[in-house]
Design an enzyme around this catalytic site. Structure first.
Site: not given
Ligand code: NAI
Ligand code: MG
Length: 471
Positions: A169, A244, A278, A377
């Site tokens: 996904k 991660e 990240c 972050e």
């Molecule tokens: P997110 O963590 O909400 O989303 C990442 C993935 O998880 C997406 O595919 C999303 O659809 C999925 N997801 C969301 N809710 C879920 C649930 N309840 N169950 C299963 N999957 C779920 O990241 P988002 O909203 O795009 O960004 C928010 C913050 O997250 C950013 O501002 C940043 O701080 C952090 N982030 C960190 C990343 C990293 O590489 N460590 C990558 C992206 C975001």
């Protein structure tokens, strides 16, 4: 306008049962450039069913067969390199040189994983027993928007190597990029059902995957907040999780560092992937005695960092992925200001002459470790300069975080830097460099930066379980 109206299930592009859609934007302009049709519970269930059927045969495939598949996946990405790059520039706003590097790396992951698989100990004969490292089952991979290709390939390659099948996904914000990547996978001639890709939201498709009893492992990259949700949900059916998550990585500039090198390096590390990384080194820890010199060098070196003009190979910083991410960055800049930090460069609003979701690369000084901007972050181009008096204090500040994904040290004395590196709680510590050239390294975090490791044999390990056969 591009319409992504298919998901990839059982080796075919098919229209999803789900009826929800989401708009896609060009973050450089804020203009709508596409629509993606999102899958629902039924689509996810069908993808899991296909992966389950395929697992019966694929789990018994040979290392040689899987090596050929990994090689073909590598080749398919390189054959479509330009199209992949174009989508990442348009949909994600990643400057071309960084984009090229990441696309190449996505291909490289398959080659590296193939090599790791060929020396992986799938079976070990002891005196009275055989230990067989068996593929765990169906993998669910949930990926973010900040590096679509490398995150997807980083989770897919070890699944293939282990003999597992997968349901991916991807982020709903990177559907145009995922579409081209999926076409590459389709061209690679992978047995049907081994790779399934369902576009959809986290709360719908993500939740089904995390709860489904037929999924053995959830591998996730994204925010720590969602990582917690996934970890606790997955525990109900005893899934293994690889998480991660976020970071707030320290970059310690030691007293003896060559500042002419350390400061441009610190900016490159901090603004990596436009700050949407990240591993970005967002807390720059500097000796108090050198603060004034460092401030001048930051101002000076910022002039060399090119923002916008994404197709120019000299450009380093692009826009934020979405209006939401832009707003988040603006809130953090405001918060730094409210809590008494001083803006050295950048600040609120758009950089001159740029609209869309571009935020100004910003460096705060007079930051104390208690401030929100020093703790959370931000995931945007906002850096904090924090002063220390002694090396012990620098180490304490570096470790004073819920995160532990990455850390950086600049020093004229690499032996001393290595000693300090051993005292930093982090998945990796890079000395005088922004990149780890060692492909056989694991990647992942300590503390709330995650659980488990990806890359090389470490990634394969996450997808196998030892079985003992004793006579
Ligand atoms: P997110 O963590 O909400 O989303 C990442 C993935 O998880 C997406 O595919 C999303 O659809 C999925 N997801 C969301 N809710 C879920 C649930 N309840 N169950 C299963 N999957 C779920 O990241 P988002 O909203 O795009 O960004 C928010 C913050 O997250 C950013 O501002 C940043 O701080 C952090 N982030 C960190 C990343 C990293 O590489 N460590 C990558 C992206 C975001
Ligand atoms: Mg979210």
């Amino acid at each position: 306008m591009k319409i992504i109206d298919k998901i990839y299930v059982d080796g075919r592009f098919t229209a999803p049962h789900g009826t929800a859609t989401q708009d896609l934007y060009n973050p450089s302009t804020g203009e709508k450039i596409g629509i993606v049709h999102l899958g629902d519970q039924i689509d996810t269930d069908q993808a899991i069913e296909a992966a389950k059927k395929a697992f019966v045969t694929f789990s018994k495939s040979t290392v040689k067969e899987r090596g050929e598949i990994l090689q073909r996946l590598h080749d398919a990405i390189l054959a479509n390199e330009e199209e992949l790059n174009k989508a990442a520039v348009e949909e994600y706003g990643s400057p071309i040189s960084a984009t090229k590097g990441r696309t190449r790396y996505a291909a490289q992951i398959f080659r590296d994983t193939k090599a790791a698989m060929e020396s992986f100990e799938f079976e070990k004969q002891l005196e009275y027993a055989t230990i067989v490292n068996e593929p765990l089952g169906i993998i669910a991979a949930i990926t973010p928007w900040n590096a679509d290709y490398t995150h997807i390939c980083g989770k897919l390659a070890p699944a293939i190597a282990a003999g597992c099948t997968i349901v991916i996904k991807p982020s709903e914000l990177s559907a145009l990029q995922t579409q081209i990547l999926t076409e590459c996978f389709d061209q690679a001639g992978v047995p049907k059902g081994v790779i399934n890709i369902v576009n959809g939201t986290g709360p719908v498709v993500g939740t089904v995957l995390t709860a489904h009893p037929d999924i053995a492992v959830v591998t996730f990259t994204g925010s720590t907040q969602i990582g917690r949700v996934i970890g606790s949900k997955a525990a109900e059916t005893m899934k293994r999780v690889t998480l991660e998550l976020g970071g707030k990585s320290p970059n310690i500039i030691l007293e003896d560092a060559d500042l002419q090198k350390a400061i441009p390096l610190a900016l490159a590390i901090g603004f990596s992937n436009s700050g949407q990384a990240c591993h970005a080194g967002t807390r720059i820890l500097v000796p108090e005695s050198k603060l004034e010199e460092i401030k001048s060098l930051i101002i000076e070196n910022m002039k060399n960092i090119r923002i916008g003009d994404l197709w120019n190979s000299e450009s380093y910083i692009g826009p934020m992925v979405s209006q939401k991410q832009y707003d988040t960055v603006q809130r953090y800049i405001q918060s730094g200001w409210d809590q008494g930090a001083e803006i050295l460069v950048g600040g609120p609003g758009h950089p001159e002459g740029l609209g869309g979701f571009y935020a100004k690369p910003t460096v705060f000084v007079n930051v104390t470790p208690e401030m929100i901007i020093a703790k959370e972050e931000i995931f945007g181009p906002v850096l904090c300069v924090i002063t220390y008096k002694t090396e012990e204090e620098a180490i304490t500040i570096a470790n004073d975080t819920i995160y532990g994904l990455s850390a950086y040290i600049s020093s004229g004395d690499t032996e001393k830097a290595k000693q300090i590196a051993r005292q930093i709680i982090s998945g990796r510590v890079l000395i005088n460099t922004a990149v780890n050239r060692e492909s056989q390294s694991p990647f992942g975090g300590f503390k709330q930066s995650g659980i488990g490791r990806t890359s090389w044999a470490y990634g394969i390990d996450e997808y196998v379980e030892p079985k003992v056969i004793a006579v």
